[in-house]
Design a protein around this motif. Structure first.
Motif, PDB file in Angstrom:
ATOM      1  N   UNK A 287      57.885 -24.574  29.763  1.00 11.38           N
ATOM      2  CA  UNK A 287      57.650 -23.329  30.227  1.00 11.38           C
ATOM      3  C   UNK A 287      57.180 -22.270  29.133  1.00 11.38           C
ATOM      4  N   UNK A 288      57.342 -22.533  28.104  1.00 10.15           N
ATOM      5  CA  UNK A 288      56.655 -21.842  26.783  1.00 10.15           C
ATOM      6  C   UNK A 288      55.208 -22.323  26.715  1.00 10.15           C
ATOM      7  N   UNK A 289      55.057 -23.640  26.914  1.00 10.91           N
ATOM      8  CA  UNK A 289      53.707 -24.325  26.701  1.00 10.91           C
ATOM      9  C   UNK A 289      52.833 -23.798  27.793  1.00 10.91           C
ATOM     10  N   UNK A 290      53.587 -23.696  29.095  1.00  9.46           N
ATOM     11  CA  UNK A 290      52.620 -23.360  30.350  1.00  9.46           C
ATOM     12  C   UNK A 290      52.078 -21.971  30.548  1.00  9.46           C
ATOM     13  N   UNK A 291      53.145 -20.983  29.679  1.00  9.61           N
ATOM     14  CA  UNK A 291      52.720 -19.604  29.581  1.00  9.61           C
ATOM     15  C   UNK A 291      51.637 -19.321  28.471  1.00  9.61           C
ATOM     16  N   UNK A 292      51.871 -19.975  27.609  1.00 11.75           N
ATOM     17  CA  UNK A 292      50.691 -19.923  26.368  1.00 11.75           C
ATOM     18  C   UNK A 292      49.292 -20.462  27.035  1.00 11.75           C
ATOM     19  N   UNK A 293      49.392 -21.534  27.610  1.00  9.51           N
ATOM     20  CA  UNK A 293      48.232 -22.014  28.448  1.00  9.51           C
ATOM     21  C   UNK A 293      47.438 -21.215  29.178  1.00  9.51           C
ATOM     22  N   UNK A 294      48.447 -20.586  30.113  1.00 10.02           N
ATOM     23  CA  UNK A 294      47.804 -19.536  31.278  1.00 10.02           C
ATOM     24  C   UNK A 294      47.318 -18.520  30.520  1.00 10.02           C
ATOM     25  N   UNK A 295      48.048 -17.900  29.395  1.00  5.99           N
ATOM     26  CA  UNK A 295      47.569 -16.754  28.562  1.00  5.99           C
ATOM     27  C   UNK A 295      46.182 -17.308  28.029  1.00  5.99           C
ATOM     28  N   UNK A 296      45.968 -18.298  27.439  1.00  2.00           N
ATOM     29  CA  UNK A 296      44.489 -18.787  26.934  1.00  2.00           C
ATOM     30  C   UNK A 296      43.591 -18.859  27.933  1.00  2.00           C
ATOM     31  N   UNK A 297      43.945 -19.287  28.910  1.00  2.00           N
ATOM     32  CA  UNK A 297      42.967 -19.488  29.944  1.00  2.00           C
ATOM     33  C   UNK A 297      42.523 -18.114  30.811  1.00  2.00           C
ATOM     34  N   UNK A 298      43.419 -17.213  30.784  1.00  2.84           N
ATOM     35  CA  UNK A 298      43.022 -15.794  31.403  1.00  2.84           C
ATOM     36  C   UNK A 298      42.895 -14.800  30.359  1.00  2.84           C
ATOM     37  N   UNK A 299      42.679 -15.087  29.057  1.00  2.00           N
ATOM     38  CA  UNK A 299      42.537 -14.084  27.945  1.00  2.00           C
ATOM     39  C   UNK A 299      41.363 -13.149  28.135  1.00  2.00           C
ATOM     40  N   UNK A 300      40.363 -13.639  28.267  1.00  2.00           N
ATOM     41  CA  UNK A 300      39.183 -13.062  28.578  1.00  2.00           C
ATOM     42  C   UNK A 300      38.806 -12.609  30.135  1.00  2.00           C
ATOM     43  N   UNK A 301      39.810 -12.799  31.075  1.00  3.15           N
ATOM     44  CA  UNK A 301      39.408 -12.146  32.189  1.00  3.15           C
ATOM     45  C   UNK A 301      40.316 -11.044  32.375  1.00  3.15           C
ATOM     46  N   UNK A 302      39.477  -9.992  33.117  1.00  2.00           N
ATOM     47  CA  UNK A 302      40.228  -8.595  33.588  1.00  2.00           C
ATOM     48  C   UNK A 302      41.426  -8.865  34.482  1.00  2.00           C
ATOM     49  N   UNK A 303      42.426  -8.078  34.281  1.00  2.00           N
ATOM     50  CA  UNK A 303      43.500  -8.153  35.233  1.00  2.00           C
ATOM     51  C   UNK A 303      42.981  -7.993  36.663  1.00  2.00           C
ATOM     52  N   UNK A 304      42.001  -7.331  36.894  1.00  2.00           N
ATOM     53  CA  UNK A 304      41.754  -6.949  38.186  1.00  2.00           C
ATOM     54  C   UNK A 304      40.941  -8.386  39.015  1.00  2.00           C
ATOM     55  N   UNK A 305      40.443  -9.292  38.115  1.00  2.00           N
ATOM     56  CA  UNK A 305      39.788 -10.322  38.675  1.00  2.00           C
ATOM     57  C   UNK A 305      40.855 -11.619  38.829  1.00  2.00           C
ATOM     58  N   UNK A 306      41.905 -11.645  38.301  1.00  2.00           N
ATOM     59  CA  UNK A 306      43.121 -12.728  38.454  1.00  2.00           C
ATOM     60  C   UNK A 306      43.299 -12.632  40.028  1.00  2.00           C
ATOM     61  N   UNK A 307      43.564 -14.095  40.510  1.00  2.00           N
ATOM     62  CA  UNK A 307      44.148 -13.975  41.801  1.00  2.00           C
ATOM     63  C   UNK A 307      45.657 -13.666  41.915  1.00  2.00           C
ATOM     64  N   UNK A 308      45.751 -13.215  43.316  1.00  2.00           N
ATOM     65  CA  UNK A 308      47.223 -12.516  43.424  1.00  2.00           C
ATOM     66  C   UNK A 308      48.291 -13.734  43.158  1.00  2.00           C
ATOM     67  N   UNK A 309      48.228 -15.046  43.321  1.00  2.00           N
ATOM     68  CA  UNK A 309      49.122 -15.946  43.276  1.00  2.00           C
ATOM     69  C   UNK A 309      49.279 -16.310  41.665  1.00  2.00           C
ATOM     70  N   UNK A 310      48.305 -16.130  40.859  1.00  2.00           N
ATOM     71  CA  UNK A 310      48.350 -16.280  39.481  1.00  2.00           C
ATOM     72  C   UNK A 310      49.188 -15.336  38.831  1.00  2.00           C
TER      73      UNK A 310
END
Length: 102
Positions: free
Chosen positions: A67-90
């Protein structure tokens, strides 16, 4: 005894295993050791089984690491994406956070 014991089960199965008290595993190496040991024992003596015993917290710790590694992976993948551009299911709480920031 090996230094590592690979788990290849799906996460759902590991979660079920984590709910059990203790887990018992065997391997071909243990079966071979049992056979050799039985050959060395005297009459009316024998090894019935050899197995590893793993406690519930070990599997829970594996799940925690995944779980920790998945959270880190998602955080790295979305670090440069503004919150408003993230899909609702993410990020399902995005709408509440956006409303709170206004």
């Amino acid at each position: 005894m090996p230094d590592e014991f690979p788990f290849r089960q799906p996460i759902e199965e590991l979660e079920q295993l984590a709910g059990q008290g203790r887990l018992f595993f065997t391997s071909p190496g243990l079966a071979h050791a049992q056979s050799i040991w039985n050959d060395q024992l005297g009459p009316f003596q024998g090894i019935v089984s050899l197995h590893y015993v793993m406690s519930k917290p070990v599997v829970a710790g594996i799940l925690s690491q995944v779980r920790t590694k998945l959270v880190d992976l998602v955080a790295d993948l979305t670090a440069d994406t503004p919150l408003s551009e993230l899909p609702n299911d993410v990020f399902p709480q995005r709408r509440m956070i956006n409303q709170g920031l206004r």
